[in-house]
Design a protein around this motif. Structure first.
Motif, PDB file in Angstrom:
ATOM      1  N   ARG A  75       6.405   4.212   0.694  1.00  0.00           N
ATOM      2  CA  ARG A  75       6.457   3.553   1.999  1.00  0.00           C
ATOM      3  C   ARG A  75       7.860   3.091   2.385  1.00  0.00           C
ATOM      4  O   ARG A  75       8.074   2.651   3.516  1.00  0.00           O
ATOM      5  N   PRO A  90      11.579   3.120   3.760  1.00  0.00           N
ATOM      6  CA  PRO A  90      12.294   3.975   4.709  1.00  0.00           C
ATOM      7  C   PRO A  90      13.230   4.913   3.939  1.00  0.00           C
ATOM      8  O   PRO A  90      13.713   4.574   2.857  1.00  0.00           O
ATOM      9  N   PRO A  91      13.486   6.108   4.477  1.00  0.00           N
ATOM     10  CA  PRO A  91      14.311   7.097   3.750  1.00  0.00           C
ATOM     11  C   PRO A  91      15.687   6.558   3.335  1.00  0.00           C
ATOM     12  O   PRO A  91      16.133   6.810   2.216  1.00  0.00           O
ATOM     13  N   LYS A  92      16.354   5.814   4.205  1.00  0.00           N
ATOM     14  CA  LYS A  92      17.684   5.281   3.855  1.00  0.00           C
ATOM     15  C   LYS A  92      17.590   4.310   2.686  1.00  0.00           C
ATOM     16  O   LYS A  92      18.414   4.358   1.769  1.00  0.00           O
ATOM     17  N   GLU A  93      16.603   3.431   2.710  1.00  0.00           N
ATOM     18  CA  GLU A  93      16.438   2.454   1.633  1.00  0.00           C
ATOM     19  C   GLU A  93      16.087   3.152   0.315  1.00  0.00           C
ATOM     20  O   GLU A  93      16.572   2.768  -0.750  1.00  0.00           O
ATOM     21  N   TYR A 113      13.475  -5.979  -0.945  1.00  0.00           N
ATOM     22  CA  TYR A 113      13.144  -4.891  -0.042  1.00  0.00           C
ATOM     23  C   TYR A 113      11.877  -4.180  -0.498  1.00  0.00           C
ATOM     24  O   TYR A 113      11.168  -3.591   0.302  1.00  0.00           O
TER      25      TYR A 113
END
Length: 122
Positions: A57, A59-62, A97
């Protein structure tokens, strides 16, 4: 399920919080993960199903940043070096995060279990 925590108990009592904060800051610094460029949520073991769902789940950047930090820390560990002070994670950058997502997944699982065990009486 998450491990039990005294954090809420301590946070509600200002005097106890003032007494514990220097100890907590010292312990976090002594752990040394920030000197390798890691955040606290990078240390969560990935073996459980809940954490696997949480990682999906992200986000791609994270997710990319997490993998980058882990690989960089692994390289530092192999070479027996720490990152330069400019690249180390500062306390204000060490924010959760992954933990909020894990808590949400645990809440969803508890709600699903409650609904599955629901008994309707007439």
């Amino acid at each position: 399920m998450s491990a039990p925590s005294l954090a809420s108990y301590i946070a509600k009592r200002p005097m106890l919080k003032r007494w514990m904060m220097p100890i907590a800051n010292w312990y976090t610094d002594a752990a040394g993960y920030r000197k390798l460029g890691l955040r606290a949520d990078d240390l969560i073991p990935e073996e459980t199903e809940t954490v696997q769902k949480a990682l999906k789940r992200l986000p791609p950047k994270e997710a990319y940043d997490r993998v980058f930090r882990i690989r960089r820390a692994f390289q530092c560990s192999i070479s027996h070096n720490l990152l330069p002070a400019a690249e180390q994670v500062k306390p204000e950058e060490d924010v959760e995060y992954l933990s909020p997502i894990i808590r949400a997944i645990e809440k969803e699982a508890a709600e699903r279990a409650d609904l599955d065990n629901l008994v309707v009486k007439r």
